[in-house]
Enzyme design. Structure first.
Site, PDB file in Angstrom:
ATOM      1  N   HIS A 129       0.872  -1.184   0.000  1.00  0.00           N
ATOM      2  CA  HIS A 129       0.000   0.000   0.000  1.00  0.00           C
ATOM      3  C   HIS A 129       0.910   1.235   0.000  1.00  0.00           C
ATOM      4  O   HIS A 129       2.030   1.186   0.509  1.00  0.00           O
ATOM      5  CB  HIS A 129      -0.838  -0.056   1.286  1.00  0.00           C
ATOM      6  CG  HIS A 129      -1.877   0.995   1.415  1.00  0.00           C
ATOM      7  ND1 HIS A 129      -1.594   2.260   1.864  1.00  0.00           N
ATOM      8  CD2 HIS A 129      -3.210   0.978   1.174  1.00  0.00           C
ATOM      9  CE1 HIS A 129      -2.711   2.970   1.893  1.00  0.00           C
ATOM     10  NE2 HIS A 129      -3.713   2.220   1.484  1.00  0.00           N
ATOM     11  N   ASP A 206       2.964  -4.863   8.047  1.00  0.00           N
ATOM     12  CA  ASP A 206       1.751  -4.069   7.876  1.00  0.00           C
ATOM     13  C   ASP A 206       0.576  -5.045   7.999  1.00  0.00           C
ATOM     14  O   ASP A 206       0.275  -5.806   7.078  1.00  0.00           O
ATOM     15  CB  ASP A 206       1.779  -3.388   6.501  1.00  0.00           C
ATOM     16  CG  ASP A 206       0.471  -2.660   6.188  1.00  0.00           C
ATOM     17  OD1 ASP A 206      -0.509  -2.830   6.947  1.00  0.00           O
ATOM     18  OD2 ASP A 206       0.439  -1.946   5.169  1.00  0.00           O
ATOM     19  N   GLN A 209      -4.666  -5.402   6.910  1.00  0.00           N
ATOM     20  CA  GLN A 209      -5.705  -6.273   6.332  1.00  0.00           C
ATOM     21  C   GLN A 209      -5.643  -7.680   6.910  1.00  0.00           C
ATOM     22  O   GLN A 209      -6.289  -8.600   6.386  1.00  0.00           O
ATOM     23  CB  GLN A 209      -5.563  -6.331   4.802  1.00  0.00           C
ATOM     24  CG  GLN A 209      -5.678  -4.988   4.110  1.00  0.00           C
ATOM     25  CD  GLN A 209      -7.106  -4.432   4.094  1.00  0.00           C
ATOM     26  OE1 GLN A 209      -8.076  -5.134   4.414  1.00  0.00           O
ATOM     27  NE2 GLN A 209      -7.243  -3.161   3.740  1.00  0.00           N
ATOM     28  N   LYS A 232     -10.525  -0.729  10.544  1.00  0.00           N
ATOM     29  CA  LYS A 232     -10.676  -1.893   9.666  1.00  0.00           C
ATOM     30  C   LYS A 232     -11.018  -3.155  10.464  1.00  0.00           C
ATOM     31  O   LYS A 232     -11.151  -4.233   9.912  1.00  0.00           O
ATOM     32  CB  LYS A 232      -9.389  -2.125   8.874  1.00  0.00           C
ATOM     33  CG  LYS A 232      -9.083  -1.012   7.874  1.00  0.00           C
ATOM     34  CD  LYS A 232      -7.895  -1.399   7.026  1.00  0.00           C
ATOM     35  CE  LYS A 232      -7.303  -0.240   6.272  1.00  0.00           C
ATOM     36  NZ  LYS A 232      -8.160   0.316   5.233  1.00  0.00           N
ATOM     37  N   CYS A 370      -4.836   2.500  -3.656  1.00  0.00           N
ATOM     38  CA  CYS A 370      -3.591   3.021  -3.057  1.00  0.00           C
ATOM     39  C   CYS A 370      -2.429   2.056  -3.262  1.00  0.00           C
ATOM     40  O   CYS A 370      -1.569   1.898  -2.384  1.00  0.00           O
ATOM     41  CB  CYS A 370      -3.759   3.349  -1.574  1.00  0.00           C
ATOM     42  SG  CYS A 370      -4.977   4.604  -1.259  1.00  0.00           S
TER      43      CYS A 370
HETATM   44  N1  C6P Z   1      -6.351   0.430   2.836  1.00  0.00           N
HETATM   45  C1  C6P Z   1      -8.220   0.073   1.327  1.00  0.00           C
HETATM   46  O1  C6P Z   1      -9.317   0.365   0.839  1.00  0.00           O
HETATM   47  P1  C6P Z   1      -4.975   3.701   7.207  1.00  0.00           P
HETATM   48  O2  C6P Z   1      -5.532   4.566   6.131  1.00  0.00           O
HETATM   49  O3  C6P Z   1      -3.786   4.316   7.861  1.00  0.00           O
HETATM   50  O4  C6P Z   1      -6.016   3.220   8.176  1.00  0.00           O
HETATM   51  O5  C6P Z   1      -4.493   2.343   6.483  1.00  0.00           O
HETATM   52  C2  C6P Z   1      -3.563   2.404   5.433  1.00  0.00           C
HETATM   53  C3  C6P Z   1      -3.333   1.026   4.881  1.00  0.00           C
HETATM   54  C4  C6P Z   1      -2.099   0.447   5.042  1.00  0.00           C
HETATM   55  N2  C6P Z   1      -1.855  -0.807   4.628  1.00  0.00           N
HETATM   56  C5  C6P Z   1      -2.789  -1.548   4.028  1.00  0.00           C
HETATM   57  C6  C6P Z   1      -2.475  -2.949   3.613  1.00  0.00           C
HETATM   58  C7  C6P Z   1      -4.062  -1.013   3.824  1.00  0.00           C
HETATM   59  O6  C6P Z   1      -5.006  -1.745   3.226  1.00  0.00           O
HETATM   60  C8  C6P Z   1      -4.337   0.325   4.215  1.00  0.00           C
HETATM   61  C9  C6P Z   1      -5.666   0.956   3.933  1.00  0.00           C
HETATM   62  C10 C6P Z   1      -7.687   0.891   2.477  1.00  0.00           C
HETATM   63  O7  C6P Z   1      -7.572  -0.866   0.904  1.00  0.00           O
HETATM   64  C11 C6P Z   1      -7.760   2.354   2.195  1.00  0.00           C
HETATM   65  S1  C6P Z   1      -6.695   2.853   0.902  1.00  0.00           S
END
Ligand code: C6P
Length: 412
Positions: A129, A206, A209, A232, A370
């Protein structure tokens, strides 16, 4: 036994805890399949936010009065809940942040600045991401260091032999996603960490997910850093977690300066606070942190093993049904997958698919998710992504298939 008959969790009972799931969108019952972006919130999380402001609001770690102490106790009790949830050794290792992005930036700005010098390298993968790419690029620019990328194959899996070769270059950190948000690939994270450690390379995972789909034990994984977002995992926005091994966090300089992260301040010198407060400058998002605890209660009540099993049967069912749609092209077909299906319909832009599905009450995400470098690898502008949660029903998969069939007819 079919996938529908096999599942063990009571989806009706789970759904009844989510008020938003019974609303209509564009005159149709909501089919919410954008859980990778954010999950919906159970009533207990929604109630806890109101309860906090109605009865308990005060700043924490600062007052001797009753409300402040109640708030402090609830905040610290959640830290303990998070610790237990991910199997960390100590609450000193649990830092409240704004989310995954904030957690990664914290590590880049502290551990990164301290440990990565000109000519050295940081290793990430091709499926990251943006929030696990850009902070490292910024650091590399500042330091004159290099960002190396582990390549993936056409199924969207890490090419392990290439990974091992890149480890031989002795990067100063491996920062890698556990579960890909755009493809659903589950990386062999435990094995990757063990191999990185055999080369003396620390690892940031990370887990944005992974945390809501798989049981995580940071000690069993031997992760050095593990990051995720509250929103999430059925919790509120504005809160996330940085887990770090105590020895590493202790050696890192603070991220931001301000209240709460200090022991003493004079104009000559500031003495920093101990862990975890050293990394929590200023008034935090108190209600979100406390309500994250309610989301963890929700997950614990169902159990991550049961969730993983149920979501896997949803994934299998959806993959079987969707592959009957003529002209569907799946993006990400890894052997180990979480409950994410990314695809395109031949000749139809993903944006158009998303807009038409929305008219039918079906929420999916469209675009590059992203992960622009990943989309560039597949030579596509983006995908349609259906991402499932434990409250999704098999009937909702059927509605998605019906919706896509209609989209195809409209473009025929
Ligand atoms: N992915 C998606 O629709 P934040 O925004 O900080 O809570 O998470 C960022 C982020 C980092 N790593 C991974 C693997 C992610 O999936 C995400 C966020 C969302 O897939 C929003 S782009």
């Amino acid at each position: 036994m079919t996938a529908i008959e096999k599942h063990t969790i009571n989806v009706t009972a789970i759904r009844s805890q989510f008020p938003i799931l019974s609303r209509n969108i564009n005159g149709k019952p909501l089919v919410y399949l954008d859980n990778g972006a954010t999950t919906q919130k159970p009533q207990r999380v929604i109630d806890a936010i109101t309860q906090y402001y109605a009865n308990e609001n005060a700043n924490i770690h600062r007052g001797v009065h009753t409300l402040s102490q109640l708030g402090t106790d609830a905040y610290e009790a959640t830290r303990e809940k998070v610790r237990a949830f991910i199997g960390a050794k100590s609450t000193h290792e649990i830092i409240f942040t704004k989310g995954t992005t904030d957690s990664i930036n914290l590590v880049a700005a502290t551990f990164g600045r301290q440990n990565i010098q000109a000519g050295e390298s940081i290793l990430i993968s091709a499926m990251e991401h943006h929030s696990n790419i850009v902070p490292w690029q910024m650091l590399c620019e500042e330091k004159g260091a290099k960002l190396n990328v582990i390549p993936i194959n056409d199924k969207g899996e890490i090419i392990y032999s290439e990974y091992l070769k890149l480890l031989e270059t002795k990067p100063k950190l491996l920062s890698v996603v556990y579960v890909s948000n755009a493809l659903g690939t589950i990386n062999p994270i435990k094995e990757m960490i063990a191999d990185a450690h055999s080369f003396g390379v620390p690892v940031l995972v990370d887990g944005a997910q992974a945390i809501q789909h798989l049981a995580v034990d940071v000690q069993d994984l031997d992760a050095d850093f593990f990051v995720f977002s509250g929103h999430k995992m059925y919790g509120p926005t504005g809160v996330g977690i940085l887990f770090g091994k105590e020895v590493l966090l202790n050696a890192m300089p603070p991220y931001q300066g301000g209240g709460d992260m200090i022991k003493t301040v004079s104009f000559a010198k500031t003495e920093y606070n101990d862990l975890p407060f050293k990394f929590e400058a200023g008034t935090p998002n108190i209600e979100a942190c406390i309500c994250l605890g309610k989301a963890i209660d929700f997950l614990n009540e169902i159990g991550l093993e049961a969730i993983a099993e149920y979501e896997h049967s949803l994934l299998t069912y959806a993959t079987e049904k969707l592959q009957n749609i003529e002209g569907i092209q799946f993006v990400g077909t890894a052997t180990e997958k979480s409950s994410v299906i990314s695809f395109n319909l031949e000749g139809i832009h993903p944006y158009d698919v998303g807009v038409i599905l929305d008219k039918m009450g079906i929420a999916v995400r469209t675009g590059h998710h992203c992960t622009q470098p990943l989309m560039a690898f597949f030579q596509i502008p983006g995908t349609v992504r259906a991402s499932f949660a434990c409250y999704n029903k098999f009937e909702e998969v059927d509605k998605l298939v019906e919706g896509l069939t209609k989209v195809k007819k409209m473009f025929a």
